[in-house]
Scaffold this motif. Structure first.
Motif, PDB file in Angstrom:
ATOM      1  N   VAL A 154       0.831  -1.199   0.000  1.00 20.73           N
ATOM      2  CA  VAL A 154       0.000   0.000   0.000  1.00 20.73           C
ATOM      3  C   VAL A 154       0.865   1.247   0.000  1.00 20.73           C
ATOM      4  N   VAL A 155       0.241   2.344  -0.392  1.00 23.29           N
ATOM      5  CA  VAL A 155       0.831   3.674  -0.268  1.00 23.29           C
ATOM      6  C   VAL A 155       0.021   4.428   0.784  1.00 23.29           C
ATOM      7  N   ALA A 156       0.720   5.079   1.696  1.00 21.49           N
ATOM      8  CA  ALA A 156       0.039   5.827   2.754  1.00 21.49           C
ATOM      9  C   ALA A 156       0.683   7.188   2.924  1.00 21.49           C
ATOM     10  N   THR A 157      -0.061   8.103   3.518  1.00 20.57           N
ATOM     11  CA  THR A 157       0.496   9.389   3.923  1.00 20.57           C
ATOM     12  C   THR A 157       0.537   9.419   5.439  1.00 20.57           C
ATOM     13  N   THR A 158       1.493  10.164   5.975  1.00 20.84           N
ATOM     14  CA  THR A 158       1.747  10.110   7.416  1.00 20.84           C
ATOM     15  C   THR A 158       1.057  11.200   8.206  1.00 20.84           C
ATOM     16  N   SER A 159       0.191  11.989   7.604  1.00 19.93           N
ATOM     17  CA  SER A 159      -0.583  12.953   8.370  1.00 19.93           C
ATOM     18  C   SER A 159      -1.923  13.119   7.708  1.00 19.93           C
TER      19      SER A 159
END
Length: 437
Positions: A154-159
């Motif tokens: 997966v690709v995620a963002t941290t905020s």
């Protein structure tokens, strides 16, 4: 280990990446880590402190937690045990379910703040060295093999907007298997659709939506789980000790009309159904105190794609009837962990994993479809007609029968509290015991 924090890294690897740290996602992560599988669970929020409505822990889920040695930790949480369900009609109050008649270790429903349950599960899972929980990681996409192979992570963002901080940063979690446990608005399912790998869904409809709010609970009030039925109205009250968690059931699509009628009309409707609440409906000050649930009942025809498994509401959205959604999702997680642990530890290839995912769906499809069938029957036979009624509603014949025959009240209690196919955990491998605390 304590929760691993990898915010400084732009990528990481795991055997399994679980998206969504709800009860099913965290329990799946715990069970897989217990079996020695490297698992990373992603949660888009920074904490679990949100106003959950699904705070019911069922007897079969309590049995699973006890099997894991977590019974003492559950008992230490601020829960409320409920053993009976009553419903009040125009002609009286009737008992319709008695959980104390169940021949199980925990013959009751436990109502407790879901954030307490999730923190307990996260702490228990963190005792295993192969478990990682990453908070404030919102999944935005999948790592898809451009040649048509399986999903690779997966690709995620941290905020997120809910957690102010520095600009969002892209993070990749590479995994042999992605499990979507992120609810009816699943980001994983949406990403599959964008990638041209969408999964067909059957929609069954529902006659109602729900307005949720809290009302004070005073000494001398009824105890337990109670329904109140009025002309064209239905109220469900969950005893949370010092307050009532209240579900005001409205016709499907009726939210705008309710808001247009005003908050005073909502207060008057509640007092009309349950006059004993009339002197406290003012606790609902405005519409900010009311949460809205758009009820949906649907089910994916296939719960998996190469490299991806969907469980819980991500695979089959449940009606709130019986409060069984969390229980079904937990049972999905237990079955998935039991069937996946061996192949994952043995290094199974994509084809074998895909066959295992199909086995999981076959095992869980019948109890899921059966539960939804019962929910749909309740919608057609009782909830829909009640919401359409313009006169006082008397108790149906079946309700009167349940009240007169105590032994029959164990049947609805079993359907709600245990389910059509309860799951139990497998013993932990001897070489993958938890780290002593």
């Amino acid at each position: 280990m304590t929760e691993a924090v990898r915010a400084a890294a732009d990528s990481s690897e795991a055997d399994v990446c679980v998206v969504g740290a709800g009860p099913a996602g965290l329990l799946l992560g715990l069970l897989l880590a217990r079996a020695g599988v490297r698992v990373t669970v992603l949660e888009k929020h920074a904490d679990f402190l949100r106003d959950f409505r699904g705070d019911t822990v069922h007897p079969s889920t309590l049995d699973v937690l006890a099997d894991l040695g977590l019974g003492g930790r559950v008992d230490a949480l601020p829960g409320r045990r409920v053993r009976e369900l009553t419903v009040t009609f125009a002609d009286g109050t009737y008992r319709v379910a008695d959980f104390s008649r169940l021949r199980v270790a925990h013959p009751y429903l436990l109502f407790l703040p879901q954030w307490d349950l999730l923190e307990m599960l996260a702490a228990a899972a963190a005792e295993y060295p192969t478990f990682t929980l990453l908070r404030s990681h919102e999944v935005t996409d999948l790592l898809v093999d451009p040649a048509g192979g399986p999903v690779r992570g997966v690709v995620a963002t941290t905020s997120t907007s809910a957690t102010p901080g520095p600009a969002a940063r892209r993070v990749e979690i590479r995994a042999r298997l992605v499990v979507a446990a992120d609810g009816r608005n699943s980001a994983v399912r949406a990403a599959l659709e964008r990638a041209g790998r969408g999964l067909a869904r059957r929609e069954f409809g529902a006659p109602m939506d729900v307005l949720w709010f809290r009302l004070p609970r005073w000494p001398g009030d009824p105890e337990g789980l109670a329904g109140q039925v009025g002309a064209g109205r239905l109220l469900v009250l969950i005893d949370r000790g010092h307050y009532w968690q209240t579900a005001f059931v409205i016709r499907k699509g009726g939210r705008d009309a309710s808001v247009a009628a005003g908050i005073d009309a909502l207060r008057a409707a509640v007092a009309g159904i349950a006059p004993w609440l009339a002197d406290r409906v003012g606790a609902v000050a405005d519409w900010d105190d009311v949460a809205f649930l758009s009820v949906r009942v649907d089910r994916l025809r296939r719960w998996h794609a190469p490299g991806v498994l969907l469980i819980g509401d991500a695979a089959h959205a449940m009606s709130p009837v019986g409060g069984v959604g969390i229980n079904l999702a937990v049972q999905d997680a237990v079955a998935a962990a039991r069937l996946l642990a061996g192949p994952l530890r043995a290094g199974a290839g994509p084809d074998e994993l895909t066959r295992t995912l199909a086995r999981i769906q076959r095992r869980r499809a019948i109890p899921t479809a059966g539960t939804q069938l019962l929910q749909r029957a309740a919608g057609r036979g009782f909830i829909g007609p009640t919401l359409a009624a313009d006169t006082a509603v008397r108790a149906p014949r079946l309700v009167r029968l349940l009240d007169r025959a105590p032994f029959l009240r164990g049947l609805p209690a079993r359907v709600v509290g245990v389910g059509l196919r309860p799951e139990r955990v497998s013993p932990a491998p001897a070489d993958h015991a938890p780290i002593p605390t």
